[in-house]
Design an enzyme around this catalytic site. Structure first.
Site, mmCIF file in Angstrom:
data_model
loop_
_atom_site.group_PDB
_atom_site.id
_atom_site.type_symbol
_atom_site.label_atom_id
_atom_site.label_comp_id
_atom_site.label_asym_id
_atom_site.label_seq_id
_atom_site.Cartn_x
_atom_site.Cartn_y
_atom_site.Cartn_z
ATOM 1 N N GLY A 144 0.967 -1.507 0.173
ATOM 2 C CA GLY A 144 -0.224 0.309 0.154
ATOM 3 C C GLY A 144 0.873 1.381 -0.070
ATOM 4 N N ASN A 148 1.670 2.697 -2.385
ATOM 5 C CA ASN A 148 1.625 4.236 -3.546
ATOM 6 C C ASN A 148 -0.168 4.133 -3.068
ATOM 7 O OD1 ASN A 148 2.977 4.204 -6.119
ATOM 8 N ND2 ASN A 148 2.954 1.674 -5.944
ATOM 9 N N ILE A 204 -8.130 -10.538 -10.878
ATOM 10 C CA ILE A 204 -8.256 -9.979 -12.065
ATOM 11 C C ILE A 204 -9.728 -9.456 -12.592
ATOM 12 C CG2 ILE A 204 -7.753 -11.097 -15.096
ATOM 13 C CD1 ILE A 204 -5.087 -10.488 -14.152
ATOM 14 N N LEU A 205 -10.081 -8.394 -12.806
ATOM 15 C CA LEU A 205 -11.258 -8.087 -13.289
ATOM 16 C C LEU A 205 -12.067 -8.856 -14.718
ATOM 17 C CD1 LEU A 205 -10.323 -3.994 -12.053
ATOM 18 C CD2 LEU A 205 -11.600 -5.925 -10.584
ATOM 19 N N ASN A 226 -4.681 1.291 -13.405
ATOM 20 C CA ASN A 226 -3.597 0.528 -13.259
ATOM 21 C C ASN A 226 -2.238 1.119 -13.134
ATOM 22 O OD1 ASN A 226 -2.750 -2.257 -12.018
ATOM 23 N ND2 ASN A 226 -1.654 -3.162 -13.950
ATOM 24 N N HIS A 279 1.876 -0.355 -13.253
ATOM 25 C CA HIS A 279 2.867 -1.461 -13.334
ATOM 26 C C HIS A 279 4.691 -0.743 -13.149
ATOM 27 C CE1 HIS A 279 3.623 -5.170 -14.746
ATOM 28 N NE2 HIS A 279 4.830 -4.939 -16.019
ATOM 29 N N ASP A 292 -2.959 -5.921 -18.386
ATOM 30 C CA ASP A 292 -1.685 -4.596 -18.573
ATOM 31 C C ASP A 292 -1.615 -4.555 -19.842
ATOM 32 O OD1 ASP A 292 -0.440 -4.986 -16.058
ATOM 33 O OD2 ASP A 292 0.457 -6.968 -16.431
ATOM 34 N N GLU A 334 10.040 4.754 -6.431
ATOM 35 C CA GLU A 334 10.168 6.123 -6.235
ATOM 36 C C GLU A 334 9.527 6.963 -7.414
ATOM 37 O OE1 GLU A 334 14.064 7.363 -4.600
ATOM 38 O OE2 GLU A 334 13.819 6.256 -2.847
ATOM 39 N N GLU A 352 7.651 5.901 -9.090
ATOM 40 C CA GLU A 352 4.921 5.311 -8.871
ATOM 41 C C GLU A 352 4.794 6.470 -8.290
ATOM 42 O OE1 GLU A 352 5.133 0.724 -9.712
ATOM 43 O OE2 GLU A 352 4.645 1.323 -8.152
HETATM 44 C C1 GRF Z 1 3.468 -1.691 -7.278
HETATM 45 O O1 GRF Z 1 5.019 -1.793 -7.760
HETATM 46 C C2 GRF Z 1 2.379 -1.072 -9.073
HETATM 47 O O2 GRF Z 1 3.174 -0.811 -9.725
HETATM 48 C C3 GRF Z 1 1.824 -3.081 -8.974
HETATM 49 O O3 GRF Z 1 1.940 -2.832 -7.574
HETATM 50 C C4 GRF Z 1 3.089 -2.291 -6.564
HETATM 51 C C5 GRF Z 1 2.371 -2.128 -5.415
HETATM 52 O O4 GRF Z 1 3.139 -1.760 -4.415
HETATM 53 N N1 GRF Z 1 1.082 -3.195 -9.762
HETATM 54 P P1 GRF Z 1 2.209 -0.350 -3.531
HETATM 55 O O5 GRF Z 1 1.278 -2.178 -2.923
HETATM 56 O O6 GRF Z 1 1.187 0.081 -3.756
HETATM 57 O O7 GRF Z 1 3.215 -0.783 -2.562
#
Ligand code: GRF
Length: 197
Positions: free
Chosen positions: A12, A14, A88-89, A103, A105, A146, A173, A175
């Site tokens: 989590g 992000n 997967i949705l 999403n 990635h 993806d 970092e 993302e």
């Molecule tokens: C991230 O690297 C994202 O790109 C991928 O899953 C990871 C999630 O990281 N889809 P976090 O749970 O937000 O730390």
């Protein structure tokens, strides 16, 4: 006020970046709900921030997970953000929320995406490939894995002796600010084609 729903399965970081951006008023929206498909640190982060949460255990719901999601996601949701969500949705769900699900990635899609490509496997594949750069991608979610249209990417050069672990840290970092930037542009309707650098 735009309202977003965040789907999570992991640490989590992000989700935390989104929460922090809202608190700092860098993002003018609210998170109405955080949904997880397994027990994870992301759920705890949401609860700590006082956000409503829901656990839809993937082992229990299996192929019906998307139906459960459809039943609990508020109709007025502006954007659904997959922030490390590993289930997967269904095609029906993606169709209902077309262009409203994004999403994140951890590679430069279309490189190193698809079934089974998540977490450290992605970074290991990049290092094994001998490629000189990597990065992260935010894309719309369609019925595939993806495979939806790319909205934005950020890239970095691999260092000498780069390992999958060091690459994961460096990509992470990139993302967080990328995700915030894309959410901001989507909820304000100002998305443009500037998005690859
Ligand atoms: C991230 O690297 C994202 O790109 C991928 O899953 C990871 C999630 O990281 N889809 P976090 O749970 O937000 O730390």
């Amino acid at each position: 006020m735009p309202s977003i729903v965040v789907l999570v399965s992991g640490s989590g970081s992000n989700l935390q970046a989104i929460i922090t951006a809202i608190v700092k008023q860098q993002l003018a929206c609210e998170i109405s709900l955080v949904i997880a498909d397994r027990e994870c640190l992301a759920l705890t982060r949401a609860e700590t921030a006082g956000i409503a949460t829901c656990l839809l255990e993937r082992k229990h719901y299996g192929a019906n997970l998307s139906q459960q999601l459809a039943a609990i996601i508020p109709e007025e949701t502006t954007l659904i953000v997959l922030a490390g969500f590993l289930s997967i949705l269904s095609a029906d769900f993606c169709c209902r929320w077309q262009n409203k699900i994004i999403n994140l990635h951890p590679s430069l899609l279309p490189l190193h995406g698809g079934a089974g490509m998540w977490g450290m496997k992605v970074h290991q594949a990049v290092v094994n490939s001998g490629e000189s750069e990597s990065g992260c991608t935010v894309h719309y979610v369609d019925g595939g894995i993806d495979s939806g249209s790319i909205i934005a990417q950020r890239r970095l050069k691999l260092n000498a002796g780069e390992t999958p672990q060091s690459l994961q840290e460096r990509v992470s970092e990139l993302e967080h600010p990328l995700l915030i930037e894309v959410i901001e542009q989507l909820i304000t309707g100002t998305i443009t084609n500037w998005n690859s650098y």
